[in-house]
Each structure stands twice: as C-alpha cells, then as structure tokens.
Design an enzyme around this catalytic site. Structure first.
Site, PDB file in Angstrom:
ATOM      1  N   GLU A   1      22.868   6.643 -21.352  1.00 54.66           N
ATOM      2  CA  GLU A   1      23.313   7.939 -20.834  1.00 54.66           C
ATOM      3  C   GLU A   1      22.158   8.959 -20.842  1.00 54.66           C
ATOM      4  OE1 GLU A   1      25.655   9.027 -19.175  1.00 54.66           O
ATOM      5  OE2 GLU A   1      25.766  11.166 -19.542  1.00 54.66           O
TER       6      GLU A   1
ATOM      7  N   LYS B   1      20.734  10.851 -17.550  1.00 51.34           N
ATOM      8  CA  LYS B   1      20.648  12.319 -17.425  1.00 51.34           C
ATOM      9  C   LYS B   1      19.271  12.721 -16.920  1.00 51.34           C
ATOM     10  CE  LYS B   1      23.848  13.151 -17.397  1.00 51.34           C
ATOM     11  NZ  LYS B   1      25.071  12.500 -17.434  1.00 51.34           N
TER      12      LYS B   1
ATOM     13  N   TRP C   1      27.794  15.083   2.903  1.00 48.85           N
ATOM     14  CA  TRP C   1      26.958  14.147   2.157  1.00 48.85           C
ATOM     15  C   TRP C   1      26.825  12.931   3.068  1.00 48.85           C
ATOM     16  CZ3 TRP C   1      27.124   9.220  -0.030  1.00 48.85           C
ATOM     17  CH2 TRP C   1      26.190   8.972  -1.054  1.00 48.85           C
TER      18      TRP C   1
ATOM     19  N   ASN D   1      35.895  14.089   5.335  1.00 48.61           N
ATOM     20  CA  ASN D   1      35.276  13.540   4.121  1.00 48.61           C
ATOM     21  C   ASN D   1      35.727  12.095   4.020  1.00 48.61           C
ATOM     22  OD1 ASN D   1      34.554  12.840   1.509  1.00 48.61           O
ATOM     23  ND2 ASN D   1      36.052  14.161   0.512  1.00 48.61           N
ATOM     24  N   GLY D   2      34.784  11.158   4.015  1.00 46.36           N
ATOM     25  CA  GLY D   2      35.179   9.744   3.915  1.00 46.36           C
ATOM     26  C   GLY D   2      34.421   8.909   4.923  1.00 46.36           C
TER      27      GLY D   2
ATOM     28  N   ARG E   1      29.818  19.305  -5.476  1.00 47.89           N
ATOM     29  CA  ARG E   1      30.184  17.933  -5.123  1.00 47.89           C
ATOM     30  C   ARG E   1      28.978  17.141  -4.618  1.00 47.89           C
ATOM     31  NH1 ARG E   1      35.618  17.067  -4.240  1.00 47.89           N
ATOM     32  NH2 ARG E   1      35.287  15.638  -2.516  1.00 47.89           N
TER      33      ARG E   1
ATOM     34  N   GLU F   1      18.774  11.670 -13.214  1.00 48.84           N
ATOM     35  CA  GLU F   1      19.617  12.416 -12.281  1.00 48.84           C
ATOM     36  C   GLU F   1      19.043  13.777 -11.921  1.00 48.84           C
ATOM     37  OE1 GLU F   1      24.302  11.586 -12.916  1.00 48.84           O
ATOM     38  OE2 GLU F   1      23.287  12.355 -14.673  1.00 48.84           O
TER      39      GLU F   1
ATOM     40  N   CYS G   1      31.309  14.917   0.483  1.00 49.54           N
ATOM     41  CA  CYS G   1      31.643  15.997   1.404  1.00 49.54           C
ATOM     42  C   CYS G   1      32.704  16.930   0.837  1.00 49.54           C
ATOM     43  CB  CYS G   1      32.185  15.420   2.709  1.00 49.54           C
ATOM     44  SG  CYS G   1      31.097  14.246   3.479  1.00 49.54           S
TER      45      CYS G   1
ATOM     46  N   LYS H   1      29.077  14.840  -7.079  1.00 43.61           N
ATOM     47  CA  LYS H   1      29.885  14.938  -8.299  1.00 43.61           C
ATOM     48  C   LYS H   1      31.068  14.000  -8.227  1.00 43.61           C
ATOM     49  CE  LYS H   1      31.039  16.809 -12.194  1.00 43.61           C
ATOM     50  NZ  LYS H   1      30.226  16.272 -13.306  1.00 43.61           N
TER      51      LYS H   1
ATOM     52  N   HIS I   1      11.695  -7.732 -24.820  1.00 43.58           N
ATOM     53  CA  HIS I   1      11.827  -8.677 -23.700  1.00 43.58           C
ATOM     54  C   HIS I   1      11.487  -8.028 -22.362  1.00 43.58           C
ATOM     55  CE1 HIS I   1      13.506 -11.486 -26.536  1.00 43.58           C
ATOM     56  NE2 HIS I   1      14.279 -10.519 -26.979  1.00 43.58           N
TER      57      HIS I   1
HETATM   58  C1  G6P Z   1      28.993  10.428  -9.811  1.00 44.58           C
HETATM   59  C2  G6P Z   1      28.670  11.613 -10.696  1.00 44.58           C
HETATM   60  C3  G6P Z   1      28.533  11.157 -12.133  1.00 44.58           C
HETATM   61  C4  G6P Z   1      29.788  10.425 -12.574  1.00 44.58           C
HETATM   62  C5  G6P Z   1      30.147   9.286 -11.634  1.00 44.58           C
HETATM   63  C6  G6P Z   1      31.535   8.759 -11.916  1.00 44.58           C
HETATM   64  O1  G6P Z   1      27.910   9.573  -9.760  1.00 44.58           O
HETATM   65  O2  G6P Z   1      27.490  12.240 -10.263  1.00 44.58           O
HETATM   66  O3  G6P Z   1      28.324  12.269 -12.965  1.00 44.58           O
HETATM   67  O4  G6P Z   1      29.597   9.926 -13.851  1.00 44.58           O
HETATM   68  O5  G6P Z   1      30.156   9.743 -10.281  1.00 44.58           O
HETATM   69  O6  G6P Z   1      32.453   9.771 -11.625  1.00 44.58           O
HETATM   70  P1  G6P Z   1      33.856   9.936 -12.296  1.00 44.58           P
HETATM   71  O7  G6P Z   1      34.382  11.218 -11.713  1.00 44.58           O
HETATM   72  O8  G6P Z   1      34.660   8.748 -11.861  1.00 44.58           O
HETATM   73  O9  G6P Z   1      33.684  10.001 -13.747  1.00 44.58           O
END
Ligand code: G6P
Length: 615
Positions: free
Chosen positions: A488, A492, A75, A101-102, A27, A495, A2, A610, A511
């Site tokens: 990673e 990507k 969110w 937010n929370g 966010r 996501e 949020c 985010k 495996h």
């Molecule tokens: C969310 C974001 C990711 C990020 C993760 C950890 O899932 O979408 O991009 O890697 O949080 O966030 P941080 O700010 O702790 O790196």
C-alpha cells in the site's frame, strides 16, 4: 472515471453544472464539456484539460444562459483525450445531445450499420455512436425520446450512465444506468442529475438513485418517471434523504483532500467502531454479520474480492481472519477472479471490499459468486452504492466521503471493519479466549488515539520526504501483517508522485529486488517490534551491506534499527494484528509530501480515477 452533471429547472444551469463538475473532479478525468439549452439554441463547449480550462473556454466562446444543461468530465476509453472526443456529443441532426459514463462494447458493429445508413461521426467515441443510434430509432420508429433511448439501450452491450436531451423537448432530460452510478436530486420544480450526490447536495438532500437497468424521464416542474429498460414497467421512485453535508466534501482549511483525509483517520476509525464495539458488554455488534451468523460460523472459507487499495485491505484481513478465525482465506483481484472460472462453494463467504461501492470488476466478481450460490458480504464506504445494494449483507466503513484519488481513510477503516468481523467471529466460534478478546478490544479502542499520535510525526516525515523527493525508484518492505502495508505504501507513492515504487515481503527481496539496491535506492522497511522483528532486522542488514538508504518504520523506543537506518519514524506500540492501522500513516504522509514537493496534482493524479466504473 467520467462524471455526469445535469440540471433542469428555473435557475441558470451553467454555474450549477460547472460547480458540479468541479465536485466530480476527484473521480479522475482528462477532458470536460457542457451543453446548455435556453429553449432556442444549444450551446456546446468542450475541451481537453480541467474544469478550470473549460470555464475559461466557455466564458469566452459561448452564451452561457439556459436553464437546462448537461456537463461531463471524461476519462478516455475510446479515443484519445482531445476536444472532439470530449462529451457532450450531438446526433447528426443536431437535435440530440448526450453525455455518457461507461463503455458501449458493441459500438463498432452499430457504427458500421449507421455508416451504411449515411451517418457520419466526428469523434472516435462509442458515445457518439449511441446518440446517433437513438436518433435513428427516434426518426425511423417515430417514437418519443424516452422510447428511443429505451430501444437503443436494449440493442447495446456494455455499461452506461447517460443523460440525453432533445432540442425539440426543452422540458425534459432522459437518463439511464447500467453498471455506472446515477443519482437524481429532487428540488422544488427543479431536478439535478449527477454521478453522485456531491454536485447537488447544497441545493437538495432529496435524491433518487437509479438502479441498474432503470431509466428515467425527468420533466421540468413536473416529475420523474422511472422505467425498467428491459420490460418497460414503471418503477415507483424512492426518494432518499441524504445524510451528506457540504462540509464533508470541502477541504476545510487543508491544502488537499488527501491531507484532510489522512488527518480524519482517528475520527473515521472511531466512527467505524460506533455502536459496534461494545467493550463494556464485551461484544461486537454488527447487524450484517449477526443476521447471518449461521452462514458465517459454518463457512468453509472466506474469499475476498477487491481492487487497488481495497485489495490491500483484503490482504491484511487474510492475515487477521486466518490468525484469529482459523479458516482458509483467499484474496483475489476482482478483475482476475471474474474471468478465471474460480471454484466457488455454496458455503463460501465472499467479501467484496470497495470504498466507492461502484468498481465494475468487483461488482462482476460478486455477481459471479452470487450466481454460484456463495453468500456475498459487502464492505463499502459509500452508503447506498451499487455494491452495498448488490451484497446479501454488509457493513459500512463510515469513513465519510473520500475525495482524494489516493485512498487513505478508506483503507484504515476497511481494516477496522474487517478486524471487528474477525474478532467477533473468532469469539463466537470459541477460537480466542474471552480474556484475549477483551485485550484486543481494548487495544482496538486505543488505535484512534495512537493514530493521532502518529500524525504528530508529520513534520519529521516531511523532512524525510525532502531528502528522497528526487528518488526515481523506491522499495517498500514488510513482513506478516505489514507486508500488505508495504504494498500500500508503494502504491501511494506511485499514484501521486509518479515515482516507481515496489512493495515486497522483506525476505522475498533476496529473490530479485536486492539486485536494484545501491546508494541511490531508498528502502522503506516496516520493522515493528512484534512482527518478525529479528528477521526484518537481518533484511535491513542486507540492504545496509549494499549501501541502500534505509527508512525504518519502527516501534517507539527501538534502538537496534535506529543504529542501522538512515532515518526512523516511530509508531506507538500495539498488538501485531493492529499495527497496519498505525504503520500505514507515515507512508501516506511520506507519499503526500513527496508529491507536493514535486508539484504534482495530489488529489487528481494523472490517468487515475477514484471510482473505476469500467472494466
Ligand atoms: C481506483 C482508486 C483506488 C481504489 C480502487 C478500488 O483505482 O483510485 O484508490 O483503491 O479504484 O476502488 P474501490 O472504490 O472499489 O475501493
């Protein structure tokens, strides 16, 4: 997660709030809303969907005048994303309006009591419960809004950043935070409230960041009074001058923030080196490490806690630390670590990695480690963030604002910082020779130029993306330093394009994932010359025999993989431990192009946030 925006001053609040909400879109959210107050009536407008949808709705359904307002991007946590569950929420009398937010964890028991006292609820949210609890206290105890908020928050369990105002008090907004960020922009006779400074940076560079457990009464044309929520003590406001500028948070000619941020990596890595990597003097200077060098040199082990992409950076760091420093490293998902009664020693160094510096699980893991006496070091991107303040010491990545939800430059700069720490300590401990140290420093310094070169492959990567854009599954393989890069790369793609992808250590493929390989399956294999090359080539043969489509990420000039693979993307030669900084670039570009070709919302993928400020 949020996003919160608020304004109180002499201008029209609506355009400021709307633009602010757009700035917070990164966010991650699923609905949005705004409440505006002109001193006479409160106008409320909210909708499922994007800020653009909210704008359309507001401009046709409400009077948008008023110099006090609060806005929110939601969110969903409690209750599905719909118009009713969107914030702001009114109290039953219609006097109080809140954004939040929370999560209020004990909202159900509070709701029960309020229902018994005749309150009714329109939404399924914990937030509507909170605003009515505040109202109940305000009426019952005959106290001002600030006091009622304070009493109410002391009865709640959970995390929050809130902004609330009272129709009867047209000149103030009350805000509070615990576990979710909240900044107050201080202008001339006006104040801004936001989850981060981006909504108000064009109006003021003066900001107050509330600390956890603090609340503030923000009064139009007057001042900001800050209190401790628990003990009611006044806190002196500390006004910071922000270094952020507007340009940094705009797209600057790129179609998407993600692409801009991918292209910013050479500079971001240079900025991470700045003042630290002193090749001429043959040393690495990092205040957070230097000031605590005794603890670092005598650490029993290093425990890394993080989430998402930051966790992947932690995995790369595990290889680097163990390789150069020869002390044991454990990399933990913060969300698991915090709840699994981990063994923590007083002479452990716990490194928390976080781009946003606000991730709730990472923060909780740090608190646990601190309570048990470990030394906690933060690696954050956002300056002044909660994690950076919670840590005993730390190092910033200096990547600049990262707006795209899919993390790119944060990842490479996190690896850069962690590499600097590892090399510095390895040198101080005498684990690597001076000549090796110098060689590595030189290699490290060449990384930004090599990343620039890597970016030149963009067109080629786009052609590869064109071929595989309709894939439904993808496998990413790597070994050693490039195993976390495979994870990673898969993350990507998942996501932002919503294609199912898995990252695997190349040998482990036998495996399980090998069963999935057929002529439809693209397999991205990182096969750089220095990293277990022959073994990876064997793995490629195994894929080839099963007719999988092979996209090889190879060292420039490689001929062997070229003969086996359907496509190759070349990366400049570098030392094995630094290769993730290069091999990750084509994987970022590949996922970017596929997502664009599929018409996905690259910067704000569905369901993702985010900054994950709830657990
Ligand atoms: C969310 C974001 C990711 C990020 C993760 C950890 O899932 O979408 O991009 O890697 O949080 O966030 P941080 O700010 O702790 O790196």
């Amino acid at each position: 997660m949020c996003g919160i925006v608020g304004y109180i001053g002499n201008r029209e609040a609506y355009p400021i709030i709307l633009k602010g909400l757009q700035r917070l879109e990164y966010r991650g959210y699923d609905s949005a809303g705004v409440a505006l107050y002109d001193g006479k009536s409160i106008q409320l407008c909210k909708t499922k969907g994007k800020v653009g949808d909210l704008k359309k709705k507001c401009e046709t359904s409400i009077d948008t005048t008023g110099s006090l307002g609060i806005g929110h991007t939601r969110w969903a946590t409690h209750g599905v994303p719909n118009d009713v569950n969107s914030h702001p929420h009114f109290s039953n009398s219609g006097d109080l309006v809140i954004i939040h937010n929370g999560i209020i964890e004990n909202y159900e028991s509070i709701k029960k009591e309020l229902l018994n006292r005749g309150y009714h609820f329109k939404s399924d949210t914990d937030t509507e419960v909170l605003v009515n609890l505040i109202e109940e206290i305000k009426i019952n105890e005959d106290v001002k809004l600030g006091k009622a908020v304070q009493i109410a928050l002391n009865q709640t369990v959970g995390a929050y950043a809130i902004a609330v105002f009272d129709k009867k008090k047209p000149n103030e907004i009350v805000v509070a935070r615990l576990g979710s960020p909240l900044a107050i922009g201080v202008g001339e006779d006006e104040f801004f409230i936001a989850s981060d400074a981006s909504p108000f940076i064009e109006y003021t560079t003066n900001a107050i960041y509330l600390e956890d457990g603090e609340m503030a009464v923000v009064r139009r044309g007057k001042d900001v009074k800050i209190f401790n929520i628990k003990n009611d003590k006044w806190v002196n406001p500390y006004i910071q001058t922000l270094q952020l500028n507007l340009e940094q948070i705009e797209k600057g000619g790129y179609d998407h923030f993600m692409l801009k941020e991918i292209y910013e990596q050479p500079q971001a890595i240079r900025d991470t080196f700045r003042g630290r990597l002193r090749e001429m003097e043959g040393l690495i200077k990092m205040a957070g490490v230097d000031d605590n060098i005794y603890r670092f040199l005598n650490a029993r082990r290093i425990v890394i806690v993080a989430c998402g992409t930051s966790w992947h950076a932690g995995l790369v760091a595990e290889y680097i630390f163990e390789d150069y420093l020869r002390i044991p490293v454990e990399v933990e998902y913060a969300s698991e670590f915090r709840y699994r009664n981990p063994v923590i020693f007083k002479d452990d160094i716990v490194i928390a990695i976080s781009q946003s510096g606000e991730t709730a699980d990472t923060m909780a893991a740090m608190k646990l480690a601190k309570e048990q006496g470990a030394f906690v070091f933060g690696v954050c991107n956002v300056v002044g963030s909660s994690i950076s303040r919670l840590a005993d010491a730390g190092a910033y990545t200096h990547a600049g604002p990262e707006i795209g939800v899919a993390s790119t430059k944060a990842f490479t700069t996190q690896i850069t910082v962690l590499t600097l720490i590892a090399l510095k300590l390895a040198k101080e401990k005498g684990k690597i020779s001076t000549s090796e140290f110098h060689r590595l420093l030189q290699e490290l310094q060449q990384v930004p130029t090599k990343v620039e070169k890597m970016l030149e492959s963009n067109k080629h990567v786009k052609q590869v993306a064109e071929v595989y854009k309709f894939a439904t599954n993808c496998l990413y393989l790597g070994r050693g330093y490039n195993f976390p890069v495979a994870l990673e790369g898969a993350l990507k793609l998942k996501e932002i394009s919503y294609i199912h992808a898995e990252g695997y250590p190349a040998a482990e493929m036998k495996h399980g994932p090998i069963a999935l390989i057929d002529e439809q399956m693209p397999v991205i294999v990182i096969a750089t010359r220095k990293g277990h090359y022959e073994k990876v080539v064997s793995n490629i043969q195994e894929i080839k025999s099963r007719k999988g489509k092979i996209i090889g990420i190879v060292t420039e000039g490689d001929e062997t993989v070229k003969k086996l693979a359907d496509h190759v993307i070349e990366v400049p030669e570098t030392t094995d431990s630094l290769s993730p900084l290069l091999t990750t670039i084509p994987l970022q570009l590949l996922s970017y192009h596929i997502a664009v070709m599929l018409g996905k919302n690259v910067d704000q993928p569905r369901n993702l946030a985010k900054s994950v400020t709830v657990e």
